[in-house]
Design an enzyme around this catalytic site. Structure first.
Site, PDB file in Angstrom:
ATOM      1  N   SER A 144     -92.556   5.352  69.671  1.00 42.94           N
ATOM      2  CA  SER A 144     -92.797   5.248  71.123  1.00 42.94           C
ATOM      3  C   SER A 144     -94.306   5.239  71.358  1.00 42.94           C
ATOM      4  O   SER A 144     -95.087   5.582  70.457  1.00 42.94           O
ATOM      5  CB  SER A 144     -92.171   6.470  71.804  1.00 42.94           C
ATOM      6  OG  SER A 144     -92.711   6.698  73.089  1.00 42.94           O
ATOM      7  N   TYR A 157     -89.769  15.064  73.918  1.00 40.46           N
ATOM      8  CA  TYR A 157     -89.788  13.632  73.558  1.00 40.46           C
ATOM      9  C   TYR A 157     -91.086  13.302  72.826  1.00 40.46           C
ATOM     10  O   TYR A 157     -91.080  12.640  71.782  1.00 40.46           O
ATOM     11  CB  TYR A 157     -89.646  12.790  74.828  1.00 40.46           C
ATOM     12  CG  TYR A 157     -89.450  11.311  74.566  1.00 40.46           C
ATOM     13  CD1 TYR A 157     -88.190  10.812  74.217  1.00 40.46           C
ATOM     14  CD2 TYR A 157     -90.500  10.410  74.672  1.00 40.46           C
ATOM     15  CE1 TYR A 157     -87.998   9.463  73.977  1.00 40.46           C
ATOM     16  CE2 TYR A 157     -90.315   9.057  74.438  1.00 40.46           C
ATOM     17  CZ  TYR A 157     -89.056   8.588  74.098  1.00 40.46           C
ATOM     18  OH  TYR A 157     -88.880   7.240  73.860  1.00 40.46           O
TER      19      TYR A 157
HETATM   20  P1  NAP Z   1     -80.816   3.741  76.153  1.00 44.35           P
HETATM   21  O1  NAP Z   1     -80.419   2.446  76.757  1.00 44.35           O
HETATM   22  O2  NAP Z   1     -80.614   5.015  76.877  1.00 44.35           O
HETATM   23  O3  NAP Z   1     -80.146   3.822  74.701  1.00 44.35           O
HETATM   24  C1  NAP Z   1     -80.023   5.014  73.985  1.00 44.35           C
HETATM   25  C2  NAP Z   1     -79.031   4.765  72.858  1.00 44.35           C
HETATM   26  O4  NAP Z   1     -78.902   5.931  72.052  1.00 44.35           O
HETATM   27  C3  NAP Z   1     -77.648   4.421  73.365  1.00 44.35           C
HETATM   28  O5  NAP Z   1     -77.128   3.423  72.539  1.00 44.35           O
HETATM   29  C4  NAP Z   1     -76.880   5.713  73.186  1.00 44.35           C
HETATM   30  O6  NAP Z   1     -75.503   5.452  73.002  1.00 44.35           O
HETATM   31  C5  NAP Z   1     -77.524   6.260  71.937  1.00 44.35           C
HETATM   32  N1  NAP Z   1     -77.412   7.713  71.853  1.00 44.35           N
HETATM   33  C6  NAP Z   1     -77.989   8.638  72.677  1.00 44.35           C
HETATM   34  N2  NAP Z   1     -77.593   9.874  72.340  1.00 44.35           N
HETATM   35  C7  NAP Z   1     -76.754   9.737  71.273  1.00 44.35           C
HETATM   36  C8  NAP Z   1     -75.995  10.640  70.488  1.00 44.35           C
HETATM   37  N3  NAP Z   1     -76.007  11.975  70.724  1.00 44.35           N
HETATM   38  N4  NAP Z   1     -75.224  10.160  69.493  1.00 44.35           N
HETATM   39  C9  NAP Z   1     -75.188   8.823  69.255  1.00 44.35           C
HETATM   40  N5  NAP Z   1     -75.880   7.926  69.953  1.00 44.35           N
HETATM   41  C10 NAP Z   1     -76.642   8.362  70.956  1.00 44.35           C
HETATM   42  O7  NAP Z   1     -82.362   3.724  75.842  1.00 44.35           O
HETATM   43  P2  NAP Z   1     -83.294   2.726  75.041  1.00 44.35           P
HETATM   44  O8  NAP Z   1     -84.492   2.524  75.865  1.00 44.35           O
HETATM   45  O9  NAP Z   1     -82.552   1.536  74.547  1.00 44.35           O
HETATM   46  O10 NAP Z   1     -83.698   3.667  73.832  1.00 44.35           O
HETATM   47  C11 NAP Z   1     -83.509   3.323  72.484  1.00 44.35           C
HETATM   48  C12 NAP Z   1     -84.615   3.965  71.664  1.00 44.35           C
HETATM   49  O11 NAP Z   1     -85.863   3.399  72.054  1.00 44.35           O
HETATM   50  C13 NAP Z   1     -84.768   5.470  71.865  1.00 44.35           C
HETATM   51  O12 NAP Z   1     -85.096   6.084  70.628  1.00 44.35           O
HETATM   52  C14 NAP Z   1     -85.931   5.576  72.824  1.00 44.35           C
HETATM   53  O13 NAP Z   1     -86.586   6.796  72.728  1.00 44.35           O
HETATM   54  C15 NAP Z   1     -86.782   4.434  72.330  1.00 44.35           C
HETATM   55  N6  NAP Z   1     -87.806   3.939  73.244  1.00 44.35           N
HETATM   56  C16 NAP Z   1     -87.489   3.356  74.427  1.00 44.35           C
HETATM   57  C17 NAP Z   1     -88.502   2.888  75.237  1.00 44.35           C
HETATM   58  C18 NAP Z   1     -88.234   2.206  76.543  1.00 44.35           C
HETATM   59  O14 NAP Z   1     -89.195   1.861  77.231  1.00 44.35           O
HETATM   60  N7  NAP Z   1     -87.015   1.977  76.925  1.00 44.35           N
HETATM   61  C19 NAP Z   1     -89.815   2.996  74.845  1.00 44.35           C
HETATM   62  C20 NAP Z   1     -90.115   3.603  73.632  1.00 44.35           C
HETATM   63  C21 NAP Z   1     -89.093   4.052  72.826  1.00 44.35           C
HETATM   64  P3  NAP Z   1     -74.352   6.440  73.594  1.00 44.35           P
HETATM   65  O15 NAP Z   1     -74.861   6.935  74.921  1.00 44.35           O
HETATM   66  O16 NAP Z   1     -73.137   5.608  73.670  1.00 44.35           O
HETATM   67  O17 NAP Z   1     -74.228   7.536  72.578  1.00 44.35           O
END
Ligand code: NAP
Length: 252
Positions: A144, A157
């Site tokens: 991130s 985080y």
């Molecule tokens: P998101 O749409 O909220 O996706 C999160 C994913 O993680 C979902 O597929 C969720 O599936 C899964 N997840 C969460 N808790 C879980 C658990 N206890 N067991 C299994 N699966 C779990 O968010 P996103 O933005 O795509 O995030 C994906 C990654 O990118 C994360 O690591 C986040 O920190 C990182 N990130 C995002 C951004 C951004 O701007 N969006 C920036 C930097 C980094 P279920 O809810 O079905 O379990």
């Protein structure tokens, strides 16, 4: 010379592959030729359907990555359905927001467990199998901007994502000699559920957009190139890096 980005015949396991950035990565890997297992608490039907539509195999594995309990089952199910895992993408992650002075132990533990602890132990279990089979492989962690910066109101985080950058280097140091590449991708600000609170806050949203040289939030498809690169032979001599895909955020 064959295409060094080709993933035909490879098996990728993507955590959090059912939505957001994980889905973007899963579909990019499938487009490059990989079969994909997607792991999440909810089913990954949408992602699997799209993987199948690309002519690849796909499987949905339901598991809660809050603890390390399902780690071996996940690998067993992926292997039974698709074959041994060549590419592990540790993408599942959560965020909790509160002022640092009020931050709860629960919000600390929940985030650290999913984002850091289980990321490590799933990598360990996968690497053990890759080493035992002498197959090598690729581990890609989702970092991130808060692997570089402090952030605001997100102490666990920030700790977890700074930890991901460090652990990625440790994995590279220990496992490179086994033909395993460990690297991370650091997404900038992407429009997903994870950033909904920021998108909905007119002040923060304007501040963030104003700092992105590309002039827009990222879309999950923007991560595909970096993911395919780090999953493929093209990155065989790349180790321990955290690759920002951020529209220039860190350049400001
Ligand atoms: P998101 O749409 O909220 O996706 C999160 C994913 O993680 C979902 O597929 C969720 O599936 C899964 N997840 C969460 N808790 C879980 C658990 N206890 N067991 C299994 N699966 C779990 O968010 P996103 O933005 O795509 O995030 C994906 C990654 O990118 C994360 O690591 C986040 O920190 C990182 N990130 C995002 C951004 C951004 O701007 N969006 C920036 C930097 C980094 P279920 O809810 O079905 O379990």
């Amino acid at each position: 010379m064959s295409n060094p980005f080709d993933l035909t015949g490879k098996v990728a396991l993507v955590t959090g592959g059912n939505t957001g950035l994980g889905q973007g990565i899963a579909l990019a890997l499938a487009a490059a030729g990989a079969d994909v297992a997607s792991v999440a608490r909810r089913a990954s039907d949408d992602t699997v359907g799209k993987v199948l539509a690309k002519g690849r195999k796909g499987v949905s594995i339901q598991a809660d990555l809050t603890s390390i309990e399902p780690v071996e089952r996940i690998l067993d199910e992926a292997t039974a359905a698709l074959g041994p895992v060549d590419i592990l993408v540790n993408n599942a992650g959560i965020i909790r927001r509160a002022d640092a002075v009020d931050f709860s132990e629960q919000d600390w533990d929940d985030v650290m467990n999913v984002n850091l602890k289980v990321l490590f132990f799933l990598s360990q279990a996968t690497a053990k199998r890759m080493i035992a089979d002498q197959r090598g492989g690729k581990i890609i962690n989702t970092a991130s901007m808060l692997s570089y910066q402090g952030g605001i109101r997100v102490p666990s985080y920030t700790a977890s994502k700074s930890g991901v950058a460090g652990l990625t280097k440790l994995m590279a140091n220990e496992w490179a000699r086994h033909g395993i590449n460990a690297n991370a991708i650091a997404p900038g600000y992407f429009a997903t559920d994870n950033t909904q609170a920021l998108q909905d806050d007119p002040v923060r949203s304007k501040e963030i957009l104003g700092r992105i040289p590309a002039g827009r939030w990222g879309d999950p498809t923007d991560l595909g190139g970096a993911a395919v690169f780090l999953a493929s032979r093209a990155s065989d001599y790349v180790q321990g890096i955290t690759l920002p895909v951020d529209g220039g955020w860190l350049a400001r």
